[in-house]
Design a protein around this motif. Structure first.
Motif, PDB file in Angstrom:
ATOM      1  N   PRO A  95      16.331 -10.218   3.408  1.00 51.64           N
ATOM      2  CA  PRO A  95      15.016 -10.841   3.292  1.00 51.64           C
ATOM      3  C   PRO A  95      13.890  -9.873   3.654  1.00 51.64           C
ATOM      4  CG  PRO A  95      16.153 -11.589   5.278  1.00 51.64           C
ATOM      5  CD  PRO A  95      17.145 -10.805   4.488  1.00 51.64           C
ATOM      6  N   GLY A  96      12.750 -10.086   3.009  1.00 53.57           N
ATOM      7  CA  GLY A  96      11.560  -9.308   3.332  1.00 53.57           C
ATOM      8  C   GLY A  96      11.371  -8.042   2.527  1.00 53.57           C
ATOM      9  N   ALA A  97      12.351  -7.670   1.720  1.00 55.98           N
ATOM     10  CA  ALA A  97      12.232  -6.439   0.927  1.00 55.98           C
ATOM     11  C   ALA A  97      11.198  -6.605  -0.180  1.00 55.98           C
ATOM     12  CB  ALA A  97      13.579  -6.064   0.327  1.00 55.98           C
ATOM     13  N   VAL A  98      10.552  -5.516  -0.541  1.00 56.62           N
ATOM     14  CA  VAL A  98       9.651  -5.501  -1.685  1.00 56.62           C
ATOM     15  C   VAL A  98       9.755  -4.119  -2.334  1.00 56.62           C
ATOM     16  CG1 VAL A  98       7.625  -4.775  -0.341  1.00 56.62           C
ATOM     17  CG2 VAL A  98       7.306  -5.980  -2.516  1.00 56.62           C
ATOM     18  N   GLY A  99       9.694  -4.099  -3.660  1.00 50.21           N
ATOM     19  CA  GLY A  99       9.843  -2.829  -4.354  1.00 50.21           C
ATOM     20  C   GLY A  99       9.157  -2.825  -5.696  1.00 50.21           C
ATOM     21  N   VAL A 100       9.129  -1.644  -6.314  1.00 49.41           N
ATOM     22  CA  VAL A 100       8.458  -1.474  -7.599  1.00 49.41           C
ATOM     23  C   VAL A 100       9.328  -0.656  -8.546  1.00 49.41           C
ATOM     24  CG1 VAL A 100       6.133  -1.606  -6.634  1.00 49.41           C
ATOM     25  CG2 VAL A 100       7.256   0.618  -6.817  1.00 49.41           C
ATOM     26  N   GLU A 126       0.832  -1.202   0.000  1.00 43.06           N
ATOM     27  CA  GLU A 126       0.000   0.000   0.000  1.00 43.06           C
ATOM     28  C   GLU A 126       0.870   1.256   0.000  1.00 43.06           C
ATOM     29  OE1 GLU A 126      -3.235   0.496  -0.235  1.00 43.06           O
ATOM     30  OE2 GLU A 126      -3.697  -1.636  -0.414  1.00 43.06           O
ATOM     31  N   ALA A 127       1.940   1.217   0.807  1.00 44.49           N
ATOM     32  CA  ALA A 127       2.828   2.376   0.876  1.00 44.49           C
ATOM     33  C   ALA A 127       3.510   2.629  -0.471  1.00 44.49           C
ATOM     34  CB  ALA A 127       3.875   2.161   1.966  1.00 44.49           C
ATOM     35  N   LEU A 128       3.956   1.559  -1.127  1.00 43.58           N
ATOM     36  CA  LEU A 128       4.626   1.711  -2.415  1.00 43.58           C
ATOM     37  C   LEU A 128       3.657   2.216  -3.488  1.00 43.58           C
ATOM     38  CD1 LEU A 128       6.768  -1.533  -2.305  1.00 43.58           C
ATOM     39  CD2 LEU A 128       7.683   0.795  -2.397  1.00 43.58           C
TER      40      LEU A 128
END
Length: 298
Positions: free
Chosen positions: A274-279, A214-216
């Motif tokens: 670990p746990g990172a997510v990006g766009v 949601e933040a991204l």
């Protein structure tokens, strides 16, 4: 036209094969031992190295000599070569590619050869999406100069940002200070890290209570405006469920024409952990060309 890139572009084998892309060598060095990231390096292996290595492992980009070898192979297939690189400000591979191109063109027998090196200004799936765009443009009949113009526009318009679960890897890799990590832990926030003119910078602080996807998506919408038609790549550090939630959040806010979800490349995972997510997102309306239909890369 042959496309060349470095492993930091995070291209799966199916994409490499589809577009006939040549991938240059790149190493992760662990206590003096080099491991080619093109061959069997996964997240579990990187985590094991981080836990056991005397010093935090580091990435060594493609050397000029390695690029000369790759480019010579490329020119045996075509006299025009397009080299698509991750940001020159985070790894030296772009400069090495330029040196290699000049070296190659001075060699006998390379009269009429053209080699153009493009900086995407980002990394991982952001650079990979640029490779896919270039591959589609080539298939549609665009010239080398037209594809270079397309990539120049892509570089200036792509948004690339990510959230990490921990700052430990960024601190160990020298990408964040220990003080910033301490403050983040104390305050219960995650830094939203994004590329700005090819460099990584903290652009926002996000509460750990907020869903990362949601933040991204909110950050992208705030940057581009609501409802824009986009291509999007989502990358993650072993948390595919977060990637899927990010995709859902993006689709609520923007017109997603193409969506690509990938685990992080080993060289970038080494810094995010670990746990990172990006766009990585690019609005299509600002590009001089884009495909009529979304690429079929599955």
């Amino acid at each position: 036209m042959i496309i060349v890139t470095n492993p930091g572009s995070n291209l799966p084998a199916a994409v490499v094969e589809r577009y006939g892309i040549l991938v240059a060598p790149q190493q992760i060095v662990v206590d003096g031992v080099a491991h080619d990231t093109r061959h069997g390096v996964d997240m579990a292996m990187v985590e094991g190295w981080v836990r056991s290595a005397k010093e935090h492992p580091h990435v060594v980009g493609t050397t000029a000599a390695e690029f000369v070898s790759v480019l010579r192979g490329a020119t045996r297939q075509d006299r025009e070569v397009l080299v698509i690189m991750t940001s020159r400000k985070i790894i030296g591979s772009f400069d090495a590619a330029q040196v290699a191109a000049r070296t190659l063109l001075r060699m006998t027998g390379n009269e009429g050869v053209r080699v153009v090196v493009c900086d995407t200004g980002v990394t991982d799936a952001g650079a990979g999406m640029a490779c896919i765009l270039a591959g589609e443009a080539r298939a549609a009949g665009l010239s080398l100069d037209e594809v270079v113009q397309l990539l120049d526009a892509y570089r200036t318009q792509v948004r690339f940002g990510f959230l990490t679960e921990t700052l430990e890897y960024l601190v160990k890799g020298g990408r964040a200070t220990a003080l910033r990590a301490l403050l983040a832990n104390v305050l219960g926030v995650r830094p939203l890290v994004a590329f700005n003119e090819g460099e990584l910078r903290v652009v926002a602080k996000v509460s750990t209570k907020v869903e990362p996807g949601e933040a991204l998506a909110q950050w992208v919408e705030g940057s581009l405006g609501p409802g824009r038609r986009i291509w999007a790549a989502i990358f993650h550090g072993g948390v595919p469920e977060r990637a899927v939630k990010t995709a859902v959040a993006l689709r609520k806010r923007l017109d997603v024409s193409f969506l690509w979800i990938m685990p992080l490349s080993p060289s970038i995972y080494l810094h995010t952990g670990p746990g990172a997510v990006g766009v990585a997102v690019v609005p299509l309306s600002v590009l001089p060309w884009w495909p009529d239909a979304a690429p079929l890369i599955g």
